[in-house]
Design an enzyme around this catalytic site. Structure first.
Site, PDB file in Angstrom:
ATOM      1  N   HIS A 313      -2.254  -4.238  -0.996  1.00  9.29           N
ATOM      2  CA  HIS A 313      -2.366  -2.901  -0.419  1.00  9.29           C
ATOM      3  C   HIS A 313      -3.478  -2.910   0.609  1.00  9.29           C
ATOM      4  CE1 HIS A 313      -2.694   1.469  -0.167  1.00  9.29           C
ATOM      5  NE2 HIS A 313      -1.479   1.476  -0.666  1.00  9.29           N
ATOM      6  N   ASP A 371       4.734   0.264  -6.397  1.00  7.02           N
ATOM      7  CA  ASP A 371       6.140  -0.097  -6.275  1.00  7.02           C
ATOM      8  C   ASP A 371       6.561  -1.224  -7.200  1.00  7.02           C
ATOM      9  OD1 ASP A 371       6.773   1.769  -4.340  1.00  7.02           O
ATOM     10  OD2 ASP A 371       5.825   0.545  -2.795  1.00  7.02           O
TER      11      ASP A 371
HETATM   12  N1  CMC Z   1       2.410 -11.438  -0.998  1.00  5.88           N
HETATM   13  C1  CMC Z   1       1.803 -12.542  -0.531  1.00  5.88           C
HETATM   14  N2  CMC Z   1       0.729 -12.521   0.283  1.00  5.88           N
HETATM   15  C2  CMC Z   1       0.243 -11.325   0.611  1.00  5.88           C
HETATM   16  C3  CMC Z   1       0.826 -10.117   0.142  1.00  5.88           C
HETATM   17  C4  CMC Z   1       1.950 -10.216  -0.697  1.00  5.88           C
HETATM   18  N3  CMC Z   1       2.552  -9.110  -1.158  1.00  5.88           N
HETATM   19  N4  CMC Z   1       0.133  -9.061   0.650  1.00  5.88           N
HETATM   20  C5  CMC Z   1      -0.843  -9.579   1.393  1.00  5.88           C
HETATM   21  N5  CMC Z   1      -0.790 -10.943   1.379  1.00  5.88           N
HETATM   22  C6  CMC Z   1      -1.724 -11.876   2.047  1.00  5.88           C
HETATM   23  C7  CMC Z   1      -1.523 -11.899   3.547  1.00  5.88           C
HETATM   24  O1  CMC Z   1      -0.585 -12.869   3.917  1.00  5.88           O
HETATM   25  C8  CMC Z   1      -2.919 -12.194   4.022  1.00  5.88           C
HETATM   26  O2  CMC Z   1      -3.166 -13.569   3.808  1.00  5.88           O
HETATM   27  P1  CMC Z   1      -4.132 -14.391   4.825  1.00  5.88           P
HETATM   28  O3  CMC Z   1      -5.476 -13.735   4.715  1.00  5.88           O
HETATM   29  O4  CMC Z   1      -4.113 -15.782   4.309  1.00  5.88           O
HETATM   30  O5  CMC Z   1      -3.512 -14.244   6.180  1.00  5.88           O
HETATM   31  C9  CMC Z   1      -3.814 -11.433   3.042  1.00  5.88           C
HETATM   32  O6  CMC Z   1      -3.044 -11.348   1.826  1.00  5.88           O
HETATM   33  C10 CMC Z   1      -4.206 -10.035   3.506  1.00  5.88           C
HETATM   34  O7  CMC Z   1      -3.007  -9.270   3.721  1.00  5.88           O
HETATM   35  P2  CMC Z   1      -2.705  -8.406   5.005  1.00  5.88           P
HETATM   36  O8  CMC Z   1      -1.238  -8.527   5.330  1.00  5.88           O
HETATM   37  O9  CMC Z   1      -3.679  -8.694   6.090  1.00  5.88           O
HETATM   38  O10 CMC Z   1      -2.991  -6.963   4.422  1.00  5.88           O
HETATM   39  P3  CMC Z   1      -2.511  -5.607   5.047  1.00  5.88           P
HETATM   40  O11 CMC Z   1      -3.508  -4.603   4.612  1.00  5.88           O
HETATM   41  O12 CMC Z   1      -2.232  -5.720   6.502  1.00  5.88           O
HETATM   42  O13 CMC Z   1      -1.100  -5.361   4.322  1.00  5.88           O
HETATM   43  C11 CMC Z   1       0.565  -4.653   2.794  1.00  5.88           C
HETATM   44  C12 CMC Z   1      -0.914  -4.558   3.199  1.00  5.88           C
HETATM   45  C13 CMC Z   1       0.844  -3.594   1.725  1.00  5.88           C
HETATM   46  C14 CMC Z   1       1.467  -4.355   4.014  1.00  5.88           C
HETATM   47  C15 CMC Z   1       0.844  -6.069   2.263  1.00  5.88           C
HETATM   48  O14 CMC Z   1       0.027  -6.326   1.137  1.00  5.88           O
HETATM   49  C16 CMC Z   1       2.311  -6.250   1.894  1.00  5.88           C
HETATM   50  O15 CMC Z   1       3.134  -6.523   2.772  1.00  5.88           O
HETATM   51  N6  CMC Z   1       2.664  -6.136   0.570  1.00  5.88           N
HETATM   52  C17 CMC Z   1       4.044  -6.227   0.143  1.00  5.88           C
HETATM   53  C18 CMC Z   1       4.772  -4.936   0.477  1.00  5.88           C
HETATM   54  C19 CMC Z   1       4.395  -3.823  -0.472  1.00  5.88           C
HETATM   55  O16 CMC Z   1       4.396  -3.973  -1.688  1.00  5.88           O
HETATM   56  N7  CMC Z   1       4.115  -2.635   0.127  1.00  5.88           N
HETATM   57  C20 CMC Z   1       3.849  -1.421  -0.669  1.00  5.88           C
HETATM   58  C21 CMC Z   1       2.513  -0.847  -0.442  1.00  5.88           C
HETATM   59  S1  CMC Z   1       2.173   0.416  -1.661  1.00  5.88           S
HETATM   60  C22 CMC Z   1       3.252   1.696  -1.312  1.00  5.88           C
HETATM   61  C23 CMC Z   1       2.919   2.392  -0.058  1.00  5.88           C
HETATM   62  O17 CMC Z   1       1.801   2.920   0.069  1.00  5.88           O
HETATM   63  O18 CMC Z   1       3.800   2.465   0.824  1.00  5.88           O
END
Ligand code: CMC
Length: 436
Positions: A313, A371
């Protein structure tokens, strides 16, 4: 917001004199550096794609402490609201700032109940969609279309219009989601029933038929009510910011909420519950728990583009408190329905256990979000996977409308207009087509 004793000084290496920027504090949470005059004073913008460090508004509605894993609606912890209040009380709280007493609650519930029907003409609009259309495609269209059917509450600058539009949206979203579902399976639409609760009425419109009486199961009713409460608001997330930005142009509330629905659809946001269940089904189909290790290796491989859906998140760097409550509901629903041995639930638990111990997830502070378990609950209730995000949209509508109304009432509100760092071609002249 209060001016803080703290001040920020921005200095430059090119000899330009340093400038002082005011710092403001809220009641809790990080202070903010006020950069509104930065461009006027320096001719420079700030650069913050994804709004990683930017507060785009002040708000008194929802507060998240991502490190603690704390979520407060108007100061009340989500754990208390989910266990001691129902969704209607939560809606009242988000919209008006206070938890209603008995009389106020009864008046609010009655007001919502008397707006649950939709204009009969809307079903003919709905019938224009393909039967296999994604419910979020239908919802984006239907919610936008409300502005055509309820033209008498579209003036965003009129407080009475805003109030009526808020009640209409909260009341009609369950009707629209259920209609989208009934349409997809070719069953007759079920009209709302005023002797049922908000959650019970939704279940009735979803699962009843005109052929026989439908009795609402109280465990499922409570679970649906909790799903609604847990998703009701989440401060300035992508869809809420979309609603604010869209509404900042002065467009009508139905159009602004339709923009929120469209944004929520994406798999990184509301679409994650659907994507999470699809992920679990795929792992199950490929061999189940024995394939978890292989799947986790793909998740950790940067070149694979595979994510563990329902994990991670932008704000929570600890357990999402909604995930804990959702897991509790999941246990309750599976037990009530005799599905304790549900293979997808077991699979989810196995994935969660591995992820919580694996250095990849631990070092990145990736924990289950809401989720991760909400899809399993909804599937057990009989809600099709494609409808999950529609239910999220239904629940989030109150948050969107509360945030929109807060923005419109804020004397500092202006049309949203982000700036950019331009990286394209400088000015050049068009050549005659024969010479290009
Ligand atoms: N699985 C594997 N790796 C992950 C995941 C995941 N679900 N989420 C983040 N990472 C990794 C990402 O690749 C990055 O790695 P590195 O530092 O090596 O590049 C690190 O963790 C930081 O992640 P980020 O993508 O920079 O974080 P963000 O804040 O931009 O993204 C997120 C947040 C929710 C989009 C992401 O965690 C994600 O895509 N999660 C899966 C989708 C999901 O479950 N979304 C629901 C969110 S809760 C409901 C809502 O509020 O809508």
């Amino acid at each position: 917001m209060k001016l803080s004793d703290n001040k920020a000084t921005l200095s430059f290496s090119n000899g330009r004199p340093a400038i002082e920027l005011p710092v403001y504090s809220g009641n809790i949470g990080p202070e903010v550096i006020d950069i509104r005059k930065l461009y006027g004073q320096t001719g420079m913008f700030t650069y913050d794609p994804g709004f990683l460090s930017t507060a785009a508004c002040q708000s008194a509605i929802t507060f998240i402490d991502g490190d603690k894993g704390e979520l407060l609606y108007r100061g009340y912890p989500i754990e208390q609201l989910a266990t001691q209040c129902d969704f209607m009380e939560t809606c009242h709280l988000l919209l008006y700032g206070n938890l209603p007493g008995v009389a106020d609650k009864a008046a609010f519930v009655k007001n919502v109940k008397y707006h649950t029907m939709v204009n009969e003409q809307m079903q003919f609009f709905l019938r224009g969609f393909r039967r296999d259309a994604h419910p979020m495609a239908i919802m984006t269209g239907l919610v936008g279309a409300l502005s055509a059917f309820y033209h008498d509450s579209t003036d965003i600058n009129n407080a009475e219009h805003r109030e009526v539009a808020a009640i209409r949206l909260i009341a009609k979203m369950p009707t629209l989601v259920a209609m989208a579902y009934k349409y997809s399976i070719g069953q007759p639409f079920m009209y709302p029933k005023n002797d049922l609760s908000y959650a019970g009425n939704f279940l009735h419109m979803m699962f009843a038929t005109p052929c026989e009486p439908y009795v609402v199961n109280p465990v499922i009713e409570r679970a649906i009510d909790r799903i609604f409460t847990l998703h009701a608001d989440h401060e300035q997330n992508a869809s809420t910011s979309t609603v604010r930005l869209c509404g900042s142009s002065g467009t009508n509330p139905f159009a602004a909420i339709a923009a929120g629905v469209a944004c929520l659809w994406g798999p990184a946001h509301g679409g994650a519950n659907e994507a999470c269940l699809q992920m679990l089904e795929e792992i199950q189909a490929s061999g189940g728990i024995s394939k978890v290790g292989e799947f986790m290796n793909q998740v950790k491989d940067k070149n694979s583009n595979v994510k563990l859906m329902g994990f991670g998140h932008r704000v929570y760097k600890n357990y999402d408190p909604r995930a804990t409550l959702m897991q509790e509901t999941c246990n309750e629903v599976l037990e009530a329905l005799g599905l304790q041995d549900d293979p997808l639930f077991k699979l989810a638990k196995a994935l969660e256990k591995i992820a919580l111990e694996d250095d990849y997830f631990v070092s990145r502070k990736l924990y289950p979000n809401v989720d991760f378990y909400s899809g399993i609950v909804q599937r057990a209730i009989g809600i099709p996977v494609k409808l999950f995000t529609g239910i999220f949209a239904l629940a989030r509508t109150v948050g969107w409308i509360a945030q929109l109304n807060e923005m419109i009432s804020d004397p500092e509100y202006k049309i949203g207009r982000p700036r950019q760092l331009f990286t394209g071609s400088p000015r050049r002249d068009v050549m005659a087509i024969a010479k290009r």
